[in-house]
Design an enzyme around this catalytic site. Structure first.
Site: not given
Length: 186
Positions: A61, A139
């Site tokens: 991430y 996302h």
């Protein structure tokens, strides 16, 4: 769509500060204040564990925090002439309530990173299906290149567009694309 000089212009050219003009549709300035404020609000909703951005699995991430994502979203929305409601919750029902709020306040559009709820929440899908405004699902990672259970998203059934794999810059792309959809409709 053509830029100055007749050259084709990529629809997301204004997503990043180094490219695009970020021009705002002048017609918005002619609407009454209250209607204009409601019509110019985009909701950005973030699901579970996104409060841990920057520390949770940074190899997937990245190191940007949720506060960094909010700054990016606000800067992108402001450059495009939009206001922003930016929220995060680890609780499914709270996300559903915020979607209902966006509907009640007639938000112009909604960007959602449902995180883990992408793959399991029919409740969020049902709430999103009540919105008349366009929805963009975002996302940070490419969910299609990860574990098989992450490849399916219930939310995608309600979304006009899905952006994944661009890291946190996907939020800027999502807001820019959403603004283009809204402007094309209006």
């Amino acid at each position: 769509m053509a830029a100055a000089g007749g050259q084709p212009r990529f629809p997301f050219a204004g997503a990043f500060p180094i490219t695009g003009s970020g021009a705002v549709d002048a017609r918005r300035d002619q609407e009454p204040d209250a209607a204009r404020d409601m019509a110019k609000t985009i909701y950005v909703l973030n699901g579970p564990n996104l409060n841990l951005l920057g520390t949770r699995e940074p190899e997937i991430y990245g190191r940007a925090t949720l506060a960094d994502v909010e700054k990016l979203c606000r800067a992108t929305a402001e450059r495009l002439g939009w206001t922003l409601e930016f929220r995060q919750s680890n609780h499914e029902g709270e996300l559903v309530d915020w979607i209902h709020e966006a509907r009640a306040k007639q938000a112009a559009g909604l960007v959602i990173n449902p995180a883990g709820y992408s793959h399991s929440s029919v409740a969020i899908l049902d709430a999103l299906l009540t919105l008349a405004a366009p929805i963009v699902e975002v996302h940070i990672s490419n969910i299609h290149a990860r574990e098989p259970f992450r490849e399916h998203s219930y939310v995608s059934k309600a979304a006009r567009a899905v952006i994944c794999g661009f890291g946190v810059h996907g939020y800027a792309l999502a807001i820019t694309g959403l603004a283009a959809m809204i402007d094309a409709k209006g």
